[in-house]
Design a protein around this motif. Structure first.
Motif, PDB file in Angstrom:
ATOM      1  N   GLY A  15       0.815  -1.215   0.000  1.00 50.52           N
ATOM      2  CA  GLY A  15       0.000   0.000   0.000  1.00 50.52           C
ATOM      3  C   GLY A  15       0.847   1.263   0.000  1.00 50.52           C
ATOM      4  N   TYR A  18       2.465   1.551  -3.397  1.00 48.01           N
ATOM      5  CA  TYR A  18       1.429   1.989  -4.342  1.00 48.01           C
ATOM      6  C   TYR A  18       1.213   3.499  -4.238  1.00 48.01           C
ATOM      7  N   ARG A  19       1.112   4.014  -3.037  1.00 47.97           N
ATOM      8  CA  ARG A  19       0.908   5.453  -2.843  1.00 47.97           C
ATOM      9  C   ARG A  19       2.076   6.244  -3.446  1.00 47.97           C
ATOM     10  N   SER A  22       1.809   5.813  -7.397  1.00 44.17           N
ATOM     11  CA  SER A  22       0.614   6.415  -8.002  1.00 44.17           C
ATOM     12  C   SER A  22       0.490   7.907  -7.740  1.00 44.17           C
ATOM     13  N   ARG A  33      -4.844   0.733  -8.493  1.00 44.43           N
ATOM     14  CA  ARG A  33      -4.227  -0.144  -7.491  1.00 44.43           C
ATOM     15  C   ARG A  33      -4.143  -1.592  -7.972  1.00 44.43           C
ATOM     16  N   GLU A  34      -5.208  -2.103  -8.604  1.00 36.99           N
ATOM     17  CA  GLU A  34      -5.180  -3.509  -9.023  1.00 36.99           C
ATOM     18  C   GLU A  34      -4.102  -3.763 -10.082  1.00 36.99           C
ATOM     19  N   PHE A  36      -1.238  -1.995 -10.268  1.00 39.76           N
ATOM     20  CA  PHE A  36       0.016  -1.957  -9.517  1.00 39.76           C
ATOM     21  C   PHE A  36       0.245  -3.276  -8.783  1.00 39.76           C
ATOM     22  N   GLU A  37      -0.763  -3.779  -8.095  1.00 39.21           N
ATOM     23  CA  GLU A  37      -0.608  -5.032  -7.352  1.00 39.21           C
ATOM     24  C   GLU A  37      -0.282  -6.196  -8.282  1.00 39.21           C
ATOM     25  N   SER A 143      -9.406   5.346 -14.890  1.00 39.96           N
ATOM     26  CA  SER A 143     -10.012   5.942 -13.694  1.00 39.96           C
ATOM     27  C   SER A 143     -11.306   6.685 -14.048  1.00 39.96           C
TER      28      SER A 143
END
Length: 147
Positions: A15, A18-19, A22, A33-34, A36-37, A143
């Motif tokens: 997380g 990701y922050r 992003s 997020r999905e 990136f994960e 997005s």
């Protein structure tokens, strides 16, 4: 400063990474997020931690572990930049046992060339041989399509 690097990240650290990527990177601003994960789960990821065990840097390597590696998403937290953190992270990546004897490494960056040159990266001798396909607006479109 004492640093450690591992290839394991907790959910909370994913997380945080990701922050960073992003919200603070120029190369993947707004990445969902999905996505990136999924990129993390399909890459060899590196977590740089300080003496207290707090995440201070992150990077990924996309590789076949035999001939090629693409170094990406290299990020060092602003609070520790200039303290050798990037060098520790890069040394750990370049020394990783699964990344030895690779013929070609690639990296796309607009800054920190001096850091990467210390690890053998250079401007391509024949840039006309390189091609890229980049959908610059993908993350913004994704997005805007969400409810």
């Amino acid at each position: 400063m004492s640093w450690s690097v591992s290839n394991a990240l907790s959910l909370a650290e994913i997380g945080t990474a990701y922050r960073w990527i992003s919200e603070e990177s120029y190369w993947a601003a707004g990445i969902p997020r999905e996505i990136f994960e999924r990129s993390v789960s399909n890459s060899l990821s590196f977590a740089l931690r300080d003496r207290q065990g707090d995440l201070r840097g992150f990077a990924r390597v996309v590789t076949d572990k035999a001939t090629f590696a693409y170094l990406c998403d290299v990020f060092v937290c602003a609070s520790v930049r200039g303290q050798g953190a990037g060098k520790v992270l890069m040394s750990s990546i370049m020394d990783h046992p699964e990344l030895q004897l690779l013929r070609r490494w690639m990296l796309v960056t607009r800054d920190a060339h001096g850091l990467y040159e210390n690890y053998g990266f250079e401007i391509p001798q024949n840039p006309e041989r390189l091609m890229v396909r980049l959908d610059q607006g993908l993350y913004a479109r994704l997005s805007s399509e969400r409810p």
